[in-house]
Design a protein around this motif. Structure first.
Motif, PDB file in Angstrom:
ATOM      1  N   HIS A 151       0.867  -1.409  -0.201  1.00 28.80           N
ATOM      2  CA  HIS A 151      -0.353   0.023   0.233  1.00 28.80           C
ATOM      3  C   HIS A 151       0.955   1.165   0.209  1.00 28.80           C
ATOM      4  N   PHE A 152       0.205   2.255  -0.486  1.00 31.96           N
ATOM      5  CA  PHE A 152       1.003   3.590  -0.476  1.00 31.96           C
ATOM      6  C   PHE A 152       0.269   4.485   0.744  1.00 31.96           C
ATOM      7  N   THR A 153      -0.557   4.756   0.395  1.00 33.16           N
ATOM      8  CA  THR A 153      -1.729   5.266   1.692  1.00 33.16           C
ATOM      9  C   THR A 153      -3.126   5.189   0.987  1.00 33.16           C
ATOM     10  N   ALA A 154      -4.220   4.912   1.722  1.00 33.78           N
ATOM     11  CA  ALA A 154      -5.604   4.909   0.982  1.00 33.78           C
ATOM     12  C   ALA A 154      -5.873   6.265   1.666  1.00 33.78           C
ATOM     13  N   GLY A 155      -5.808   7.147   2.286  1.00 30.07           N
ATOM     14  CA  GLY A 155      -5.834   8.386   2.550  1.00 30.07           C
ATOM     15  C   GLY A 155      -6.219   9.044   3.854  1.00 30.07           C
ATOM     16  N   SER A 156      -7.137   9.856   4.523  1.00 22.82           N
ATOM     17  CA  SER A 156      -7.576  10.007   5.529  1.00 22.82           C
ATOM     18  C   SER A 156      -8.234   8.462   6.436  1.00 22.82           C
TER      19      SER A 156
ATOM     20  N   MET B  81      -4.092  18.110   6.734  1.00 24.74           N
ATOM     21  CA  MET B  81      -3.546  17.258   6.049  1.00 24.74           C
ATOM     22  C   MET B  81      -3.234  17.951   4.870  1.00 24.74           C
ATOM     23  N   GLU B  82      -3.971  19.480   4.368  1.00 30.25           N
ATOM     24  CA  GLU B  82      -3.031  19.571   3.389  1.00 30.25           C
ATOM     25  C   GLU B  82      -1.604  20.463   3.595  1.00 30.25           C
ATOM     26  N   GLU B  83      -1.539  20.430   5.541  1.00 26.41           N
ATOM     27  CA  GLU B  83      -0.293  21.054   5.884  1.00 26.41           C
ATOM     28  C   GLU B  83       0.906  19.976   5.920  1.00 26.41           C
ATOM     29  N   ALA B  84       0.321  19.192   5.841  1.00 24.03           N
ATOM     30  CA  ALA B  84       1.454  17.742   5.873  1.00 24.03           C
ATOM     31  C   ALA B  84       1.541  17.604   4.153  1.00 24.03           C
ATOM     32  N   ILE B  85       0.862  17.181   3.397  1.00 20.48           N
ATOM     33  CA  ILE B  85       1.369  17.163   2.245  1.00 20.48           C
ATOM     34  C   ILE B  85       2.053  18.907   1.575  1.00 20.48           C
ATOM     35  N   SER B  86       2.022  19.711   1.750  1.00 22.12           N
ATOM     36  CA  SER B  86       2.418  20.945   1.238  1.00 22.12           C
ATOM     37  C   SER B  86       3.773  20.777   1.613  1.00 22.12           C
ATOM     38  N   THR B  87       4.157  20.127   3.092  1.00 19.75           N
ATOM     39  CA  THR B  87       4.848  20.532   4.182  1.00 19.75           C
ATOM     40  C   THR B  87       5.786  19.298   2.859  1.00 19.75           C
ATOM     41  N   PHE B  88       5.867  18.356   2.361  1.00 16.67           N
ATOM     42  CA  PHE B  88       6.765  17.218   1.666  1.00 16.67           C
ATOM     43  C   PHE B  88       6.373  18.452  -0.139  1.00 16.67           C
TER      44      PHE B  88
ATOM     45  N   PHE C 220      -3.530  10.020  -2.264  1.00 16.06           N
ATOM     46  CA  PHE C 220      -3.569  10.456  -3.407  1.00 16.06           C
ATOM     47  C   PHE C 220      -2.496  11.978  -4.091  1.00 16.06           C
ATOM     48  N   GLU C 221      -2.917  13.189  -3.404  1.00 11.60           N
ATOM     49  CA  GLU C 221      -2.523  14.546  -3.285  1.00 11.60           C
ATOM     50  C   GLU C 221      -1.407  14.410  -2.579  1.00 11.60           C
ATOM     51  N   LEU C 222      -0.923  13.460  -1.422  1.00 12.83           N
ATOM     52  CA  LEU C 222       0.236  13.580  -1.042  1.00 12.83           C
ATOM     53  C   LEU C 222       2.026  12.936  -1.796  1.00 12.83           C
ATOM     54  N   ALA C 223       1.035  11.554  -2.649  1.00 12.01           N
ATOM     55  CA  ALA C 223       1.515  11.203  -3.791  1.00 12.01           C
ATOM     56  C   ALA C 223       2.491  12.818  -4.276  1.00 12.01           C
ATOM     57  N   LEU C 224       0.996  13.217  -5.614  1.00  9.53           N
ATOM     58  CA  LEU C 224       1.279  14.245  -5.996  1.00  9.53           C
ATOM     59  C   LEU C 224       2.408  15.593  -5.428  1.00  9.53           C
ATOM     60  N   ALA C 225       2.459  15.475  -4.520  1.00  8.58           N
ATOM     61  CA  ALA C 225       3.617  16.555  -3.832  1.00  8.58           C
ATOM     62  C   ALA C 225       5.337  16.000  -3.680  1.00  8.58           C
TER      63      ALA C 225
ATOM     64  N   ALA D 254      -5.979  24.168  -3.655  1.00  5.53           N
ATOM     65  CA  ALA D 254      -4.824  23.466  -3.680  1.00  5.53           C
ATOM     66  C   ALA D 254      -4.928  22.518  -3.967  1.00  5.53           C
ATOM     67  N   PHE D 255      -5.967  21.937  -3.430  1.00  8.65           N
ATOM     68  CA  PHE D 255      -5.875  19.803  -3.841  1.00  8.65           C
ATOM     69  C   PHE D 255      -6.283  20.075  -5.330  1.00  8.65           C
ATOM     70  N   ALA D 256      -7.090  20.543  -5.190  1.00  9.16           N
ATOM     71  CA  ALA D 256      -8.150  20.764  -7.131  1.00  9.16           C
ATOM     72  C   ALA D 256      -6.609  21.619  -8.345  1.00  9.16           C
ATOM     73  N   LYS D 257      -5.768  21.987  -7.739  1.00  7.44           N
ATOM     74  CA  LYS D 257      -4.015  22.453  -8.543  1.00  7.44           C
ATOM     75  C   LYS D 257      -3.170  21.266  -8.516  1.00  7.44           C
ATOM     76  N   ARG D 258      -3.436  20.973  -7.934  1.00  8.54           N
ATOM     77  CA  ARG D 258      -2.314  19.866  -8.203  1.00  8.54           C
ATOM     78  C   ARG D 258      -2.141  18.818  -9.122  1.00  8.54           C
ATOM     79  N   ILE D 259      -3.728  18.361  -8.850  1.00  4.98           N
ATOM     80  CA  ILE D 259      -4.322  17.173 -10.044  1.00  4.98           C
ATOM     81  C   ILE D 259      -4.126  17.494 -11.674  1.00  4.98           C
ATOM     82  N   ALA D 260      -4.723  18.434 -11.431  1.00  2.00           N
ATOM     83  CA  ALA D 260      -4.594  20.020 -12.732  1.00  2.00           C
ATOM     84  C   ALA D 260      -3.605  20.035 -12.835  1.00  2.00           C
ATOM     85  N   ASP D 261      -2.609  20.451 -12.837  1.00  2.40           N
ATOM     86  CA  ASP D 261      -1.689  20.486 -13.335  1.00  2.40           C
ATOM     87  C   ASP D 261      -0.617  19.606 -13.904  1.00  2.40           C
TER      88      ASP D 261
END
Length: 266
Positions: free
Chosen positions: A68-73, A93-100, A120-125, A151-158
């Protein structure tokens, strides 16, 4: 070698192993597909902030335990939270993701299984993502009434564009390994028999052979027009040449040897 373990709820922990210039972060809650509780997200953010403090660290690897990577929250925790508390949990969540995302070091995500929702967001970070036949990616938030922030949407759309991002949310469908690779969500897709940990280390070692100034400059430059990312370090990107690494790189080329780049404080 230094190993740090941040323990949270039963069977849930985040580990940091610092060895051989690698900082390897592992999400460990395999019985629940490495789903993160709010406390685990807090621990993940704290570890992310610590990594740059060790001057020996050159490459960050983020992975999950088992297949597994992570199923998220951990969605079950939200059943006992108020709307205000749930919103705060998403902020964590966003703080942890953006930190990485902002770590001033190259980051590699070993996506050794499902990466869903906030996972998924964490992977894209991560700067680079390596997948396997077990990789599964998606953000099926529609069934839960979750409204993605910018922030969440932009990571994917980018990475995959606006229309495909909307399709993922509209339908809740999950992307299989080949689809992930074809869309650019994965940089590398391994065969069944290949070991993701060994391959990830190999990629990390290749990165370490490059000029730290060059590596950090490209990370900062590609984030320049992204208002959600503000990387707190300088790399001399106003110039095309690093005053220390460039002379060494040219000299090593002329002398037909490997360059001896030295990492410097950022």
């Amino acid at each position: 070698m230094r190993v740090t373990i941040k323990r949270t709820e039963k069977d849930g922990k985040i580990t940091l192993q610092e060895s051989g210039s690698f900082a390897i972060v592992t999400i460990n809650r395999p019985d629940l597909k490495n789903a993160l509780t709010n406390r685990m997200w807090e621990d993940l953010a704290a570890i992310g902030r610590r990594i740059p403090e060790n001057p020996k660290n050159k490459v960050v690897i983020l992975r999950g335990s088992k297949n597994h990577f992570t199923a998220g929250s951990d969605i079950k925790q939200f059943n006992n939270l108020s709307i205000q508390e749930a919103n705060q949990a998403f902020n964590v969540m966003e703080e942890a993701i953006s930190t990485f995302e902002k770590i001033p070091l190259p980051t590699i995500g070993a996506i050794n299984g499902p990466a869903l929702g906030a996972g998924f967001e964490l992977a894209l970070a991560c700067d680079i993502r390596i997948g396997t036949p077990n990789t599964l990616m998606g953000i099926p938030v529609g069934r839960l009434g979750i409204t993605l922030n910018q922030a969440f949407a932009k990571r994917i759309a980018d990475l995959i564009g606006k229309s495909r991002t909307m399709d993922l949310v509209y339908t809740g469908r999950l992307l299989k390994p080949k689809e992930c690779y074809d869309l650019g969500l994965l940089n590398y897709l391994l065969e069944e028999e290949e070991d993701i940990n060994s391959f990830t280390i190999q990629i990390g070692k290749k990165i370490m052979e490059q000029s730290p100034a060059s590596v950090l400059a490209i990370k900062r430059s590609v984030s320049f027009n992204n208002p959600t990312i503000s990387i707190p370090w300088e790399t001399g990107v106003s110039s095309s040449l690093d005053p220390i690494d460039f002379p060494e790189g040219v000299r090593s080329f002329v002398e037909k040897r490997k360059p001896n780049f030295q990492r410097r404080p950022f």
